[in-house]
Design a protein around this motif. Structure first.
Motif, PDB file in Angstrom:
ATOM      1  N   ILE A  77      -9.521   9.064  -0.033  1.00 26.42           N
ATOM      2  CA  ILE A  77     -10.096   7.736   0.201  1.00 26.42           C
ATOM      3  C   ILE A  77     -10.210   7.464   1.693  1.00 26.42           C
ATOM      4  O   ILE A  77     -11.213   6.914   2.169  1.00 26.42           O
ATOM      5  CB  ILE A  77      -9.238   6.642  -0.474  1.00 26.42           C
ATOM      6  CG1 ILE A  77      -9.214   6.838  -1.989  1.00 26.42           C
ATOM      7  CG2 ILE A  77      -9.782   5.251  -0.140  1.00 26.42           C
ATOM      8  CD1 ILE A  77      -8.322   5.850  -2.722  1.00 26.42           C
ATOM      9  N   VAL A  78      -9.194   7.880   2.458  1.00 33.22           N
ATOM     10  CA  VAL A  78      -9.220   7.690   3.912  1.00 33.22           C
ATOM     11  C   VAL A  78     -10.380   8.457   4.535  1.00 33.22           C
ATOM     12  O   VAL A  78     -11.122   7.922   5.369  1.00 33.22           O
ATOM     13  CB  VAL A  78      -7.883   8.143   4.541  1.00 33.22           C
ATOM     14  CG1 VAL A  78      -7.993   8.167   6.059  1.00 33.22           C
ATOM     15  CG2 VAL A  78      -6.756   7.205   4.111  1.00 33.22           C
ATOM     16  N   SER A 108      -4.881   4.989   7.273  1.00 29.78           N
ATOM     17  CA  SER A 108      -3.700   5.607   6.659  1.00 29.78           C
ATOM     18  C   SER A 108      -2.482   4.695   6.688  1.00 29.78           C
ATOM     19  O   SER A 108      -1.506   4.959   5.989  1.00 29.78           O
ATOM     20  CB  SER A 108      -3.377   6.934   7.360  1.00 29.78           C
ATOM     21  OG  SER A 108      -2.924   6.720   8.693  1.00 29.78           O
ATOM     22  N   PRO A 121      -2.623   2.202  -3.652  1.00 25.62           N
ATOM     23  CA  PRO A 121      -3.860   1.693  -3.038  1.00 25.62           C
ATOM     24  C   PRO A 121      -4.426   0.454  -3.728  1.00 25.62           C
ATOM     25  O   PRO A 121      -4.967  -0.432  -3.067  1.00 25.62           O
ATOM     26  CB  PRO A 121      -4.823   2.887  -3.175  1.00 25.62           C
ATOM     27  CG  PRO A 121      -3.946   4.091  -3.287  1.00 25.62           C
ATOM     28  CD  PRO A 121      -2.723   3.618  -4.021  1.00 25.62           C
ATOM     29  N   ILE A 154      -3.474   3.124   3.155  1.00 17.62           N
ATOM     30  CA  ILE A 154      -3.927   3.960   2.044  1.00 17.62           C
ATOM     31  C   ILE A 154      -3.271   5.331   2.143  1.00 17.62           C
ATOM     32  O   ILE A 154      -3.429   6.034   3.147  1.00 17.62           O
ATOM     33  CB  ILE A 154      -5.466   4.096   2.062  1.00 17.62           C
ATOM     34  CG1 ILE A 154      -6.119   2.706   2.028  1.00 17.62           C
ATOM     35  CG2 ILE A 154      -5.941   4.938   0.894  1.00 17.62           C
ATOM     36  CD1 ILE A 154      -7.620   2.731   2.262  1.00 17.62           C
ATOM     37  N   THR A 155      -2.536   5.713   1.112  1.00 21.07           N
ATOM     38  CA  THR A 155      -1.836   7.004   1.125  1.00 21.07           C
ATOM     39  C   THR A 155      -2.692   8.136   0.570  1.00 21.07           C
ATOM     40  O   THR A 155      -2.347   9.300   0.734  1.00 21.07           O
ATOM     41  CB  THR A 155      -0.541   6.899   0.300  1.00 21.07           C
ATOM     42  OG1 THR A 155      -0.857   6.434  -1.025  1.00 21.07           O
ATOM     43  CG2 THR A 155       0.433   5.922   0.943  1.00 21.07           C
ATOM     44  N   ASP A 156      -3.805   7.810  -0.063  1.00 22.42           N
ATOM     45  CA  ASP A 156      -4.703   8.819  -0.631  1.00 22.42           C
ATOM     46  C   ASP A 156      -5.622   9.353   0.471  1.00 22.42           C
ATOM     47  O   ASP A 156      -6.506   8.646   0.966  1.00 22.42           O
ATOM     48  CB  ASP A 156      -5.529   8.183  -1.757  1.00 22.42           C
ATOM     49  CG  ASP A 156      -6.340   9.210  -2.540  1.00 22.42           C
ATOM     50  OD1 ASP A 156      -6.909  10.127  -1.918  1.00 22.42           O
ATOM     51  OD2 ASP A 156      -6.422   9.078  -3.778  1.00 22.42           O
ATOM     52  N   THR A 158      -9.303  -3.200   2.861  1.00 22.45           N
ATOM     53  CA  THR A 158      -8.525  -2.770   4.024  1.00 22.45           C
ATOM     54  C   THR A 158      -9.250  -3.098   5.319  1.00 22.45           C
ATOM     55  O   THR A 158      -8.643  -3.614   6.273  1.00 22.45           O
ATOM     56  CB  THR A 158      -8.251  -1.256   3.939  1.00 22.45           C
ATOM     57  OG1 THR A 158      -7.619  -0.957   2.691  1.00 22.45           O
ATOM     58  CG2 THR A 158      -7.362  -0.806   5.083  1.00 22.45           C
ATOM     59  N   ILE A 166     -11.311  -0.754  -2.293  1.00 27.29           N
ATOM     60  CA  ILE A 166     -10.064  -0.571  -1.543  1.00 27.29           C
ATOM     61  C   ILE A 166     -10.338  -0.485  -0.049  1.00 27.29           C
ATOM     62  O   ILE A 166      -9.654  -1.111   0.770  1.00 27.29           O
ATOM     63  CB  ILE A 166      -9.324   0.686  -2.046  1.00 27.29           C
ATOM     64  CG1 ILE A 166      -8.779   0.455  -3.463  1.00 27.29           C
ATOM     65  CG2 ILE A 166      -8.188   1.069  -1.092  1.00 27.29           C
ATOM     66  CD1 ILE A 166      -8.249   1.699  -4.127  1.00 27.29           C
ATOM     67  N   VAL A 167     -11.356   0.291   0.339  1.00 29.89           N
ATOM     68  CA  VAL A 167     -11.690   0.429   1.757  1.00 29.89           C
ATOM     69  C   VAL A 167     -12.205  -0.893   2.318  1.00 29.89           C
ATOM     70  O   VAL A 167     -11.856  -1.291   3.439  1.00 29.89           O
ATOM     71  CB  VAL A 167     -12.724   1.558   1.976  1.00 29.89           C
ATOM     72  CG1 VAL A 167     -13.151   1.612   3.449  1.00 29.89           C
ATOM     73  CG2 VAL A 167     -12.142   2.903   1.563  1.00 29.89           C
ATOM     74  N   GLY A 217       0.820  -1.210   0.000  1.00 26.38           N
ATOM     75  CA  GLY A 217       0.000   0.000   0.000  1.00 26.38           C
ATOM     76  C   GLY A 217       0.851   1.256   0.000  1.00 26.38           C
ATOM     77  O   GLY A 217       0.521   2.247  -0.661  1.00 26.38           O
ATOM     78  N   ASN A 239     -12.769   2.773  -5.088  1.00 27.94           N
ATOM     79  CA  ASN A 239     -12.489   3.263  -3.742  1.00 27.94           C
ATOM     80  C   ASN A 239     -13.211   2.428  -2.696  1.00 27.94           C
ATOM     81  O   ASN A 239     -12.659   2.118  -1.625  1.00 27.94           O
ATOM     82  CB  ASN A 239     -12.897   4.734  -3.606  1.00 27.94           C
ATOM     83  CG  ASN A 239     -11.944   5.666  -4.330  1.00 27.94           C
ATOM     84  OD1 ASN A 239     -10.941   5.221  -4.891  1.00 27.94           O
ATOM     85  ND2 ASN A 239     -12.259   6.950  -4.325  1.00 27.94           N
TER      86      ASN A 239
END
Length: 450
Positions: free
Chosen positions: A351-352, A343, A48, A346-348, A277, A273-274, A43, A270
């Motif tokens: 999205i966080v 975080s 992501p 996920i670096t975006d 995670t 991805i969430v 990640g 998105n």
């Protein structure tokens, strides 16, 4: 063996918790770190989309875990009951019944996964970048499935001996190696997803070597010899009967994860991805809770085998209360620090921010996980495979699947995020009914495992 047996039959629950459950928790955290650190490093260093790719690979890893659980869970339950009854012959015969079936089945899974990785990932909802990254990761990872299954499977027997600290040290050897190699292979050597997979394989190989080093030592309760590597066929029906619920647990989680990934992919990348995670974080933090139950398993099994049903009830309540308190603490951590936790992977920032509400909702039932873990282990340790399977299937399939299909239809995307915690609530209520009945049976003067 006698010293360990006496400890399980006579030591106070507080001391047993410290000597068995705490190392069990630490050991399970170590196991969970294998895939979690892969997710964190890819990640941060790849992007992501790589988190979703690893999560989809995890769905296949769960099938490998189902294979090892079928034989290792049943064998460990039988081992601890044999220890309680003083049956050294059975204890010595179990290693081969775990090693060969797990190794052979894992090799078959390797062949299937390597050959059909693109189709498997596509069925899980992988598209474009996620699909490409997932193929790189899963194909190489599949070459190490035999190490990833046999190592943990044999470690079950070490935990069944009551040697949680030894089991934890062996697991830590593999995990620390993986953590050290991940950034080197992924970032420094520029191997990307394949680097994450290779680091995992090397760590799992050391895990397996550590198991064998223990069995060759004087610390082991198993008298290791050439006969230890033979399959004792008369024991296999009982191993499979009890281990069935453990296998179903992993398969059901794989199905559950597949449904969540596929449905979330239909909304947006998105959302996928969430969801990937959130599921990985839930799985990682649930593992130490279930580690408490693995510490509970030899206590339940040994006392059950010795006819000490009063101690079975006492152990269940003591370990259950502590597991529940820890689960509530983790739940609070999730609710208070959701953006911080997301975080890690996920670096975006966008999205966080958008995913924090969904994350909190998805993990809102975590406060019940201590109860769920000890409910399932009670039946597994006592050899009540049917009830254990009912609870497992109830959690992952019977309640979840109808909710996952119905709630999104009624409420849209938010319904998908609600389906998981509502399914957990249903299984807790169902589990209370089964456990209450079993504990009543244990109070009967002439109870004999009805």
């Amino acid at each position: 063996m006698n010293d360990k047996r006496e400890m399980l039959l006579n030591q106070s629950m507080g001391k047993l918790f410290v000597s068995l459950a705490l190392p069990g928790m630490a050991g399970m955290i170590v196991i969970g770190l294998y895939n979690l650190v892969d997710s964190i490093f890819v990640g941060q260093f790849v992007g992501p989309a790589a988190v979703s790719a690893v999560a989809m690979g995890y769905a296949v890893i769960l099938v490998n875990q189902a294979i090892l659980s079928l034989f290792a869970t049943g064998a460990s339950s039988l081992f601890s009951r044999a220890m309680g009854a003083g049956d050294q012959k059975t204890m010595d015969a179990l290693l081969g019944n775990v090693f060969w079936p797990v190794a052979l089945c894992s090799l078959v899974l390797t062949a299937i996964t390597f050959s059909f990785a693109p189709g498997i990932l596509f069925a899980l909802g992988a598209r474009e970048e996620i699909l490409s990254l997932g193929i790189d990761y899963l194909r190489l990872l599949s070459l190490g499935f035999v190490f990833g299954a046999v190592g943990p499977a044999l470690n079950f027997l070490i935990r069944a001996e009551g040697q949680m600290k030894t089991a934890m040290k062996i697991m830590a050897l593999g995990t620390i190696t993986n953590i050290i190699l991940d950034p080197i292979f992924i970032k420094v050597l520029g191997m990307g997803m394949e680097g994450a997979a290779l680091a995992t394989i090397i760590g799992q190989s050391l895990f397996l070597l550590g198991d064998f080093a223990h069995f060759r030592s004087k610390q082991s309760s198993i008298n290791l010899s050439r006969k230890s590597f033979r399959i004792n066929w008369p024991l296999m029906p009982e191993i499979i009967r009890v281990g069935f619920s453990g296998m179903i647990m992993s398969l059901a989680v794989a199905i559950q994860l597949s449904i969540l990934l596929s449905l979330s992919s239909s909304y947006s990348i998105n959302s996928n991805i969430v969801m990937s995670t959130a599921f990985r974080i839930m799985s990682f933090f649930y593992i130490p809770i279930f580690g408490i139950s693995y510490g509970l398993q030899p206590v339940l099994g040994a006392n059950y085998g010795a006819g000490r049903f009063d101690r079975v009830r006492e152990a269940f309540w003591y370990f259950g209360k502590v597991a529940s308190a820890i689960a509530v603490g983790i739940w609070l951590f999730f609710q208070l620090f959701a953006p911080f936790i997301l975080s890690w992977f996920i670096t975006d920032g966008e999205i966080v921010a958008e995913g924090s509400r969904q994350f909190r909702l998805f993990l809102s039932s975590f406060l019940f996980y201590g109860l769920i873990a000890v409910f399932i282990m009670l039946f597994m340790a006592l050899g009540k495979a049917g009830k254990g399977a009912l609870l497992t299937l109830g959690r992952q399939l019977f309640f979840f699947i109808p909710l996952a299909l119905l709630l999104p239809y009624m409420f849209g995307e938010i319904g998908l995020w609600l389906s998981y915690p509502l399914g957990d609530l249903c299984v807790v209520l169902f589990g209370m009914i089964l456990v209450r009945s079993e504990l009543k049976l244990l109070k009967r003067p002439h109870y004999a495992g009805q």
